[in-house]
Design an enzyme around this catalytic site. Structure first.
Site, PDB file in Angstrom:
ATOM      1  N   GLY A 165      11.321 -38.188  20.566  1.00  0.00           N
ATOM      2  CA  GLY A 165      12.159 -39.122  21.304  1.00  0.00           C
ATOM      3  C   GLY A 165      11.663 -39.580  22.649  1.00  0.00           C
ATOM      4  N   ASP A 192      15.656 -36.932  30.769  1.00  0.00           N
ATOM      5  CA  ASP A 192      16.260 -35.959  31.669  1.00  0.00           C
ATOM      6  C   ASP A 192      17.622 -35.583  31.108  1.00  0.00           C
ATOM      7  OD1 ASP A 192      16.547 -34.449  34.135  1.00  0.00           O
ATOM      8  OD2 ASP A 192      18.069 -35.948  34.609  1.00  0.00           O
ATOM      9  N   LEU A 207      14.738 -28.819  17.232  1.00  0.00           N
ATOM     10  CA  LEU A 207      13.958 -27.599  17.056  1.00  0.00           C
ATOM     11  C   LEU A 207      14.909 -26.402  17.016  1.00  0.00           C
ATOM     12  CD1 LEU A 207      11.015 -28.284  19.536  1.00  0.00           C
ATOM     13  CD2 LEU A 207      11.027 -28.557  17.046  1.00  0.00           C
ATOM     14  N   LEU A 247      12.829 -30.621  25.779  1.00  0.00           N
ATOM     15  CA  LEU A 247      11.418 -30.366  26.049  1.00  0.00           C
ATOM     16  C   LEU A 247      10.675 -31.678  26.250  1.00  0.00           C
ATOM     17  CD1 LEU A 247      10.680 -27.727  23.240  1.00  0.00           C
ATOM     18  CD2 LEU A 247      11.475 -27.313  25.576  1.00  0.00           C
TER      19      LEU A 247
END
Length: 134
Positions: free
Chosen positions: A48, A52, A74, A94
């Site tokens: 993606g 933030d 994940l 992440l």
């Protein structure tokens, strides 16, 4: 041990929506309800982007839904535990390179703990259970 990968990359101005069938695309977003359990070589995984977590919450999930794409996240919650830390900070969002490291390591090892160890820094507030006990 050290894993070494060589990747060939093609760039194109075309959208992934124009290049692949919608049913083959899986948009990876930390906000998905679906857990990525395995990597399917017949699927195309979209990372993606750098989002933030406080400013653009669920942006990637909304984008995937607008495009009618499958989503997955994940399995951080499934394999890792929240580590106590001074700021009480825990984040599953992440950077692209971290997600890429996790996917590459999983593809090579077929081990989510090994993959998550490779890509999820302790600064995210999550650790593998055996690390938390130390």
């Amino acid at each position: 041990f050290t894993l070494c990968f060589v990747f060939e990359m093609d760039t194109t101005p075309e959208s992934y929506l124009d290049l692949f069938p919608l049913e083959a695309i899986v948009y990876l977003t930390p906000d998905s309800e679906n857990v990525l359990e395995d990597i399917d070589p017949d699927k195309v995984y979209v990372l993606g982007g750098l989002v933030d977590e406080s400013i653009h919450k669920q942006l990637t999930l909304r984008r995937a839904r607008e495009q009618r794409l499958q989503t997955a996240r994940l399995p951080i919650r499934e394999y890792m535990v929240r580590a106590p830390n001074a700021r009480n900070y825990h984040c599953e969002t992440l950077a692209i390179n971290q997600v890429f490291d996790v996917l590459c390591t999983y593809y090579e090892t077929r081990s989510w703990p090994a993959a998550l160890r490779a890509g999820v820094s302790s600064g995210k507030g999550y650790v593998l259970p055996e690390t938390a006990e130390q």
